[in-house]
Design a protein around this motif. Structure first.
Motif, PDB file in Angstrom:
ATOM      1  N   THR A  25      -8.547  12.552  -3.485  1.00 17.99           N
ATOM      2  CA  THR A  25      -8.796  13.676  -3.303  1.00 17.99           C
ATOM      3  C   THR A  25      -7.529  14.111  -2.838  1.00 17.99           C
ATOM      4  O   THR A  25      -6.949  15.496  -3.147  1.00 17.99           O
ATOM      5  CB  THR A  25      -9.875  14.181  -2.666  1.00 17.99           C
ATOM      6  OG1 THR A  25      -9.514  13.610  -1.583  1.00 17.99           O
ATOM      7  CG2 THR A  25     -10.966  13.997  -3.158  1.00 17.99           C
ATOM      8  N   VAL A  26      -6.503  13.623  -2.057  1.00 18.44           N
ATOM      9  CA  VAL A  26      -5.215  13.737  -1.566  1.00 18.44           C
ATOM     10  C   VAL A  26      -4.574  14.418  -2.293  1.00 18.44           C
ATOM     11  O   VAL A  26      -3.848  15.035  -2.253  1.00 18.44           O
ATOM     12  CB  VAL A  26      -5.028  12.980  -0.701  1.00 18.44           C
ATOM     13  CG1 VAL A  26      -5.543  12.563   0.309  1.00 18.44           C
ATOM     14  CG2 VAL A  26      -3.992  11.756  -0.778  1.00 18.44           C
ATOM     15  N   LEU A  27      -4.736  13.975  -3.371  1.00 23.41           N
ATOM     16  CA  LEU A  27      -3.460  13.876  -4.454  1.00 23.41           C
ATOM     17  C   LEU A  27      -4.167  14.788  -5.140  1.00 23.41           C
ATOM     18  O   LEU A  27      -3.127  15.722  -6.358  1.00 23.41           O
ATOM     19  CB  LEU A  27      -3.026  12.584  -5.156  1.00 23.41           C
ATOM     20  CG  LEU A  27      -3.050  11.342  -4.552  1.00 23.41           C
ATOM     21  CD1 LEU A  27      -3.285  10.409  -5.653  1.00 23.41           C
ATOM     22  CD2 LEU A  27      -1.932  11.357  -3.959  1.00 23.41           C
ATOM     23  N   ASN A  28      -4.968  15.709  -4.934  1.00 23.45           N
ATOM     24  CA  ASN A  28      -5.091  17.115  -5.967  1.00 23.45           C
ATOM     25  C   ASN A  28      -5.876  18.304  -5.102  1.00 23.45           C
ATOM     26  O   ASN A  28      -4.658  17.994  -4.228  1.00 23.45           O
ATOM     27  CB  ASN A  28      -6.422  16.694  -6.999  1.00 23.45           C
ATOM     28  CG  ASN A  28      -6.279  15.755  -8.177  1.00 23.45           C
ATOM     29  OD1 ASN A  28      -5.223  15.079  -8.821  1.00 23.45           O
ATOM     30  ND2 ASN A  28      -6.997  14.096  -7.798  1.00 23.45           N
ATOM     31  N   ASP A  29      -6.887  18.500  -4.810  1.00 27.34           N
ATOM     32  CA  ASP A  29      -6.917  19.820  -4.132  1.00 27.34           C
ATOM     33  C   ASP A  29      -8.361  19.540  -3.657  1.00 27.34           C
ATOM     34  O   ASP A  29      -9.199  19.996  -3.575  1.00 27.34           O
ATOM     35  CB  ASP A  29      -7.699  20.919  -4.690  1.00 27.34           C
ATOM     36  CG  ASP A  29      -7.891  22.853  -4.156  1.00 27.34           C
ATOM     37  OD1 ASP A  29      -8.077  22.545  -2.927  1.00 27.34           O
ATOM     38  OD2 ASP A  29      -8.326  22.780  -5.190  1.00 27.34           O
ATOM     39  N   ILE A  30      -7.392  18.659  -1.621  1.00 27.90           N
ATOM     40  CA  ILE A  30      -8.884  17.821  -1.227  1.00 27.90           C
ATOM     41  C   ILE A  30      -9.482  19.453  -0.103  1.00 27.90           C
ATOM     42  O   ILE A  30     -10.864  18.849  -0.271  1.00 27.90           O
ATOM     43  CB  ILE A  30      -7.468  17.537  -0.197  1.00 27.90           C
ATOM     44  CG1 ILE A  30      -9.199  16.043   0.884  1.00 27.90           C
ATOM     45  CG2 ILE A  30      -6.531  18.461   1.117  1.00 27.90           C
ATOM     46  CD1 ILE A  30      -8.332  15.851   1.765  1.00 27.90           C
ATOM     47  N   ALA A  31      -8.916  20.500  -0.718  1.00 26.29           N
ATOM     48  CA  ALA A  31      -9.994  21.467   0.074  1.00 26.29           C
ATOM     49  C   ALA A  31     -11.624  21.542  -1.137  1.00 26.29           C
ATOM     50  O   ALA A  31     -12.734  21.927  -0.488  1.00 26.29           O
ATOM     51  CB  ALA A  31      -9.359  22.425   0.518  1.00 26.29           C
ATOM     52  N   ALA A  32     -11.395  21.513  -2.564  1.00 32.29           N
ATOM     53  CA  ALA A  32     -11.788  21.322  -3.054  1.00 32.29           C
ATOM     54  C   ALA A  32     -12.727  20.325  -3.195  1.00 32.29           C
ATOM     55  O   ALA A  32     -14.040  20.731  -3.333  1.00 32.29           O
ATOM     56  CB  ALA A  32     -11.702  22.410  -4.595  1.00 32.29           C
ATOM     57  N   ASP A  33     -11.999  19.282  -4.043  1.00 34.77           N
ATOM     58  CA  ASP A  33     -13.171  17.659  -4.239  1.00 34.77           C
ATOM     59  C   ASP A  33     -13.861  17.513  -3.264  1.00 34.77           C
ATOM     60  O   ASP A  33     -14.591  16.856  -3.025  1.00 34.77           O
ATOM     61  CB  ASP A  33     -11.639  17.177  -4.572  1.00 34.77           C
ATOM     62  CG  ASP A  33     -10.704  17.556  -6.077  1.00 34.77           C
ATOM     63  OD1 ASP A  33     -11.426  18.562  -6.799  1.00 34.77           O
ATOM     64  OD2 ASP A  33     -10.022  16.962  -6.257  1.00 34.77           O
ATOM     65  N   LEU A  34     -13.847  17.559  -1.940  1.00 35.92           N
ATOM     66  CA  LEU A  34     -14.049  16.550  -0.929  1.00 35.92           C
ATOM     67  C   LEU A  34     -15.200  17.025  -0.545  1.00 35.92           C
ATOM     68  O   LEU A  34     -16.249  16.220  -0.050  1.00 35.92           O
ATOM     69  CB  LEU A  34     -12.869  16.065   0.752  1.00 35.92           C
ATOM     70  CG  LEU A  34     -13.403  15.606   1.997  1.00 35.92           C
ATOM     71  CD1 LEU A  34     -13.363  14.137   1.420  1.00 35.92           C
ATOM     72  CD2 LEU A  34     -12.558  15.644   2.777  1.00 35.92           C
ATOM     73  N   PRO A  35     -15.436  17.664  -0.134  1.00 29.99           N
ATOM     74  CA  PRO A  35     -16.731  18.730  -0.079  1.00 29.99           C
ATOM     75  C   PRO A  35     -17.197  18.515  -1.696  1.00 29.99           C
ATOM     76  O   PRO A  35     -18.754  18.156  -1.119  1.00 29.99           O
ATOM     77  CB  PRO A  35     -17.003  20.451  -0.501  1.00 29.99           C
ATOM     78  CG  PRO A  35     -15.265  20.297   0.127  1.00 29.99           C
ATOM     79  CD  PRO A  35     -14.483  19.397   0.433  1.00 29.99           C
ATOM     80  N   ALA A  36     -16.675  18.512  -2.628  1.00 24.64           N
ATOM     81  CA  ALA A  36     -18.232  18.118  -3.447  1.00 24.64           C
ATOM     82  C   ALA A  36     -18.285  16.663  -3.874  1.00 24.64           C
ATOM     83  O   ALA A  36     -19.134  16.883  -4.143  1.00 24.64           O
ATOM     84  CB  ALA A  36     -17.457  18.245  -5.337  1.00 24.64           C
ATOM     85  N   LEU A  37     -17.448  16.115  -2.806  1.00 25.84           N
ATOM     86  CA  LEU A  37     -18.027  14.602  -3.247  1.00 25.84           C
ATOM     87  C   LEU A  37     -18.235  13.764  -1.999  1.00 25.84           C
ATOM     88  O   LEU A  37     -19.460  13.680  -2.534  1.00 25.84           O
ATOM     89  CB  LEU A  37     -16.743  13.429  -2.778  1.00 25.84           C
ATOM     90  CG  LEU A  37     -15.580  13.315  -4.214  1.00 25.84           C
ATOM     91  CD1 LEU A  37     -14.474  12.322  -3.669  1.00 25.84           C
ATOM     92  CD2 LEU A  37     -15.962  12.997  -4.867  1.00 25.84           C
ATOM     93  N   CYS A  38     -18.657  14.614  -1.045  1.00 27.84           N
ATOM     94  CA  CYS A  38     -19.561  14.508  -0.126  1.00 27.84           C
ATOM     95  C   CYS A  38     -20.902  14.694  -0.356  1.00 27.84           C
ATOM     96  O   CYS A  38     -21.956  14.503   0.097  1.00 27.84           O
ATOM     97  CB  CYS A  38     -18.842  15.280   1.242  1.00 27.84           C
ATOM     98  SG  CYS A  38     -17.220  14.959   1.671  1.00 27.84           S
ATOM     99  N   ASP A  39     -20.798  16.094  -1.118  1.00 23.69           N
ATOM    100  CA  ASP A  39     -22.269  16.532  -1.902  1.00 23.69           C
ATOM    101  C   ASP A  39     -22.598  16.116  -3.063  1.00 23.69           C
ATOM    102  O   ASP A  39     -24.154  15.480  -2.141  1.00 23.69           O
ATOM    103  CB  ASP A  39     -22.323  17.669  -2.597  1.00 23.69           C
ATOM    104  CG  ASP A  39     -21.287  19.596  -1.664  1.00 23.69           C
ATOM    105  OD1 ASP A  39     -21.522  19.495  -0.542  1.00 23.69           O
ATOM    106  OD2 ASP A  39     -21.068  20.062  -2.372  1.00 23.69           O
ATOM    107  N   ALA A  40     -22.388  14.957  -3.295  1.00 23.32           N
ATOM    108  CA  ALA A  40     -23.136  13.798  -4.090  1.00 23.32           C
ATOM    109  C   ALA A  40     -23.183  12.449  -3.566  1.00 23.32           C
ATOM    110  O   ALA A  40     -24.322  12.140  -3.620  1.00 23.32           O
ATOM    111  CB  ALA A  40     -21.949  13.478  -4.387  1.00 23.32           C
ATOM    112  N   ILE A  41     -22.514  12.488  -2.568  1.00 20.48           N
ATOM    113  CA  ILE A  41     -22.897  11.832  -1.508  1.00 20.48           C
ATOM    114  C   ILE A  41     -24.443  11.768  -0.547  1.00 20.48           C
ATOM    115  O   ILE A  41     -25.198  10.827  -0.969  1.00 20.48           O
ATOM    116  CB  ILE A  41     -21.712  10.817  -0.521  1.00 20.48           C
ATOM    117  CG1 ILE A  41     -20.652   9.925  -1.323  1.00 20.48           C
ATOM    118  CG2 ILE A  41     -22.419  10.272   0.780  1.00 20.48           C
ATOM    119  CD1 ILE A  41     -19.967   9.706   0.029  1.00 20.48           C
ATOM    120  N   ASP A  42     -24.280  13.069  -0.465  1.00 16.09           N
ATOM    121  CA  ASP A  42     -25.813  13.680   0.226  1.00 16.09           C
ATOM    122  C   ASP A  42     -26.825  13.871  -0.733  1.00 16.09           C
ATOM    123  O   ASP A  42     -28.066  13.163  -0.693  1.00 16.09           O
ATOM    124  CB  ASP A  42     -25.448  14.867   0.618  1.00 16.09           C
ATOM    125  CG  ASP A  42     -24.529  15.440   2.198  1.00 16.09           C
ATOM    126  OD1 ASP A  42     -24.394  13.755   2.943  1.00 16.09           O
ATOM    127  OD2 ASP A  42     -24.189  16.325   2.250  1.00 16.09           O
TER     128      ASP A  42
END
Length: 92
Positions: A67-84
């Protein structure tokens, strides 16, 4: 086994995600996040849903550093939501 898995997730989602980084994790970390958590001889007894949740969390965590290569501010929360969501389904 699960403690190592959880510690690795914390490591990757913490200091391994560095803005400007290469977006990759090392082979040792990747090994600790793969399906070995459900294949290991000393694995705990898990339901099918719990097994799927662990595999999903491992796969998502492995993807997270890119996600650091893309839009970390948008992508990381989406990944964390998927984990949750995976963990919520496993706990239901």
């Amino acid at each position: 086994m699960l403690k190592t898995f959880a510690d690795t997730i914390q490591q990757v989602l913490g200091r391994e995600i560095i803005p400007g980084g290469a977006g990759e994790i090392g082979e040792e970390i990747r090994y600790r996040l793969d399906a070995c958590v459900i294949l290991a001889q000393d694995r705990p007894e898990l339901t099918s849903i719990e097994q799927l949740a662990l595999v999903a969390v491992g796969a998502i965590t492995t993807t997270a550093p890119s996600t650091v290569l893309n839009d970390i501010a948008a992508d990381l929360p989406a990944l964390c939501d998927a984990i949750d969501n995976a963990l919520t389904l496993a706990g239901a």
